[in-house]
Design a protein around this motif. Structure first.
Motif, mmCIF file in Angstrom:
data_model
loop_
_atom_site.group_PDB
_atom_site.id
_atom_site.type_symbol
_atom_site.label_atom_id
_atom_site.label_comp_id
_atom_site.label_asym_id
_atom_site.label_seq_id
_atom_site.Cartn_x
_atom_site.Cartn_y
_atom_site.Cartn_z
ATOM 1 N N UNK A 240 65.540 -1.675 2.467
ATOM 2 C CA UNK A 240 66.739 -1.420 3.253
ATOM 3 C C UNK A 240 66.578 -1.631 4.740
ATOM 4 N N UNK A 241 65.378 -1.550 5.270
ATOM 5 C CA UNK A 241 65.187 -1.613 6.719
ATOM 6 C C UNK A 241 63.980 -2.486 7.036
ATOM 7 N N UNK A 242 64.162 -3.504 7.853
ATOM 8 C CA UNK A 242 63.029 -4.324 8.248
ATOM 9 C C UNK A 242 62.244 -3.613 9.350
ATOM 10 N N UNK A 243 60.969 -3.922 9.447
ATOM 11 C CA UNK A 243 60.108 -3.329 10.466
ATOM 12 C C UNK A 243 60.137 -4.195 11.718
ATOM 13 N N UNK A 244 60.178 -3.568 12.889
ATOM 14 C CA UNK A 244 60.123 -4.329 14.134
ATOM 15 C C UNK A 244 59.133 -3.680 15.095
ATOM 16 N N UNK A 245 58.437 -4.518 15.858
ATOM 17 C CA UNK A 245 57.490 -4.074 16.878
ATOM 18 C C UNK A 245 57.767 -4.845 18.162
ATOM 19 N N UNK A 246 57.919 -4.130 19.267
ATOM 20 C CA UNK A 246 58.130 -4.767 20.556
ATOM 21 C C UNK A 246 56.797 -5.230 21.115
ATOM 22 N N UNK A 247 56.731 -6.491 21.541
ATOM 23 C CA UNK A 247 55.504 -7.063 22.100
ATOM 24 C C UNK A 247 55.661 -7.098 23.612
ATOM 25 N N UNK A 248 55.007 -6.162 24.292
ATOM 26 C CA UNK A 248 55.320 -5.849 25.676
ATOM 27 C C UNK A 248 54.619 -6.712 26.715
ATOM 28 N N UNK A 249 53.557 -7.405 26.334
ATOM 29 C CA UNK A 249 52.876 -8.255 27.317
ATOM 30 C C UNK A 249 52.301 -9.482 26.629
ATOM 31 N N UNK A 250 51.692 -10.365 27.429
ATOM 32 C CA UNK A 250 51.207 -11.642 26.917
ATOM 33 C C UNK A 250 50.112 -11.463 25.882
ATOM 34 N N UNK A 251 49.216 -10.497 26.105
ATOM 35 C CA UNK A 251 48.122 -10.268 25.160
ATOM 36 C C UNK A 251 48.664 -9.808 23.808
ATOM 37 N N UNK A 252 49.634 -8.896 23.821
ATOM 38 C CA UNK A 252 50.233 -8.414 22.570
ATOM 39 C C UNK A 252 50.943 -9.544 21.844
ATOM 40 N N UNK A 253 51.654 -10.396 22.593
ATOM 41 C CA UNK A 253 52.355 -11.533 21.990
ATOM 42 C C UNK A 253 51.368 -12.484 21.334
ATOM 43 N N UNK A 254 50.299 -12.844 22.045
ATOM 44 C CA UNK A 254 49.316 -13.781 21.498
ATOM 45 C C UNK A 254 48.634 -13.212 20.261
ATOM 46 N N UNK A 255 48.260 -11.929 20.304
ATOM 47 C CA UNK A 255 47.585 -11.298 19.167
ATOM 48 C C UNK A 255 48.505 -11.229 17.956
ATOM 49 N N UNK A 256 49.760 -10.896 18.186
ATOM 50 C CA UNK A 256 50.703 -10.783 17.075
ATOM 51 C C UNK A 256 51.001 -12.153 16.462
ATOM 52 N N UNK A 257 51.177 -13.167 17.315
ATOM 53 C CA UNK A 257 51.419 -14.510 16.799
ATOM 54 C C UNK A 257 50.241 -14.992 15.961
ATOM 55 N N UNK A 258 49.014 -14.753 16.443
ATOM 56 C CA UNK A 258 47.832 -15.151 15.677
ATOM 57 C C UNK A 258 47.753 -14.380 14.356
ATOM 58 N N UNK A 259 48.092 -13.093 14.403
ATOM 59 C CA UNK A 259 48.122 -12.275 13.179
ATOM 60 C C UNK A 259 49.097 -12.861 12.164
ATOM 61 N N UNK A 260 50.280 -13.237 12.631
ATOM 62 C CA UNK A 260 51.300 -13.811 11.748
ATOM 63 C C UNK A 260 50.832 -15.152 11.202
ATOM 64 N N UNK A 261 50.348 -16.028 12.080
ATOM 65 C CA UNK A 261 49.938 -17.365 11.654
ATOM 66 C C UNK A 261 48.756 -17.337 10.697
ATOM 67 N N UNK A 262 47.923 -16.294 10.787
ATOM 68 C CA UNK A 262 46.732 -16.219 9.940
ATOM 69 C C UNK A 262 46.936 -15.382 8.680
#
Length: 331
Positions: free
Chosen positions: A164-186
């Motif tokens: 019923x509810x998707x999960x969301x996480x705010x990526x507040x800086x460049x390091x968080x964005x890069x880490x999350x993108x790599x996590x998703x891609x891998x």
């Protein structure tokens, strides 16, 4: 009790959000269900096509995505400035590509006259639609509903297909964005669905790698995958809209990280990967942990302490959630 979505999203804090949606049924979204032997691999194409098509309507771009067996990940960039620049007629046309609108909007598109009260009412509706077209809840709702209808039709059943509810996480800086993108891609590498990132079907990393091989200037935004949010280079003055990193640096960083995840050991970090991690302020051990377990490492927000406190102040949080984890990862 989960907080309302409006208390988790602040465009003043960040335009980047990591979203995850999971199937509720035993039947798989994609791949082969080992208990029944049925193959649902073709549904990956449904989801990928719809996911990459929606940014043509919304003021939302795709930074990264990975479509797994019973869930998918997507990193979204909300471009509110773009939505604010749309004319009224463009907002109506975009909304009508999703829904039929109402009598006033249909007359407006046909060029038929509206009296003052009708115009005032339509203007209110247009501003509501404009807000929805840069809202990740509406983006995810339309994406998930389309796939659920197709899957229900194929399965000849009714009922919920997604949680019923998707999960969301705010990526507040460049390091968080890069880490999350790599996590998703891998994700496919971690799940042993692929040996290397560029072999991971239905992922953003595969699309970016294939395009980079053909491009004469892989780091130029105009020669990257047009359906994806571009890499625009390292931080500098007058930087265009996009991810503040070179695409080739990111691809090498993901490749190195993928090798670490497959081998279950740190090994030797490449020179370029070491340089980019130093700029992001993350050591290799922290990086491996984040790219292996990003969802478990962070709750609603991911970023350094200053960004976290600023976002929570904007959203009227009494205490910053996950402060100790953010300090440890981005200290």
């Amino acid at each position: 009790m989960p907080k309302p979505r409006k208390h988790q999203i602040s465009l003043d804090a960040t335009p980047y959000y990591h979203c995850v949606s999971r199937c509720v049924r035993r039947a798989f979204l994609c791949g082969t269900d080992k208990s029944t032997g049925e193959c649902y691999e073709h549904r990956r194409g449904w989801l990928e096509d719809k996911l990459l098509a929606l940014p043509q309507t919304f003021a939302i771009e795709i930074a990264a995505y990975a479509i797994m067996s019973n869930h998918y990940h997507v990193v979204l960039y909300i471009d509110k400035q773009q939505a604010d620049q749309w004319s009224d007629i463009e907002v109506v046309e975009r909304w009508h590509s999703l829904f039929k609108g109402n009598l006033f909007s249909q007359k407006f598109l046909k060029g038929e006259a509206l009296d003052s009260s009708q115009r005032a009412r339509l203007q209110m509706i247009i501003e509501e639609w404009r807000a929805r077209l840069c809202d990740i809840s509406w983006f995810m709702r339309i994406l998930n509903e389309a796939i659920a209808r197709e899957a229900n039709r194929e399965d000849k059943c009714t009922g919920r297909f997604w949680e019923g509810r998707f999960k969301s996480q705010a990526l507040l800086d460049e390091a968080a964005l890069a880490a999350c993108m790599a996590y998703v891609d891998l994700n496919p590498v971690r799940a042993q669905m692929a040996d290397t990132p560029e072999q991971s079907e239905h992922t953003s990393i595969k699309k970016r790698a294939e395009k980079a091989k053909r491009a004469t200037r892989a780091n130029h935004p105009n020669q990257q995958v047009k359906e994806l949010h571009p890499f625009v280079g390292n931080p500098r003055e007058n930087l265009p809209k996009g991810i503040q990193m070179r695409l080739t640096d990111y691809l090498e960083l993901v490749d190195w990280t993928g090798r670490v995840l497959r081998d279950d050991k740190c090994g030797a970090i490449s020179r370029n990967a070491e340089d980019i991690l130093t700029r992001l302020g993350v050591d290799d051990t922290q990086w491996v942990e984040m790219t292996s377990n990003f969802e478990q490492c962070f709750s609603t927000f991911a970023g350094n302490e200053q960004c976290l406190r600023s976002a929570c102040e904007t959203l009227s949080y009494q205490r910053p959630p996950g402060l100790s984890r953010c300090r440890a990862a981005f200290g």
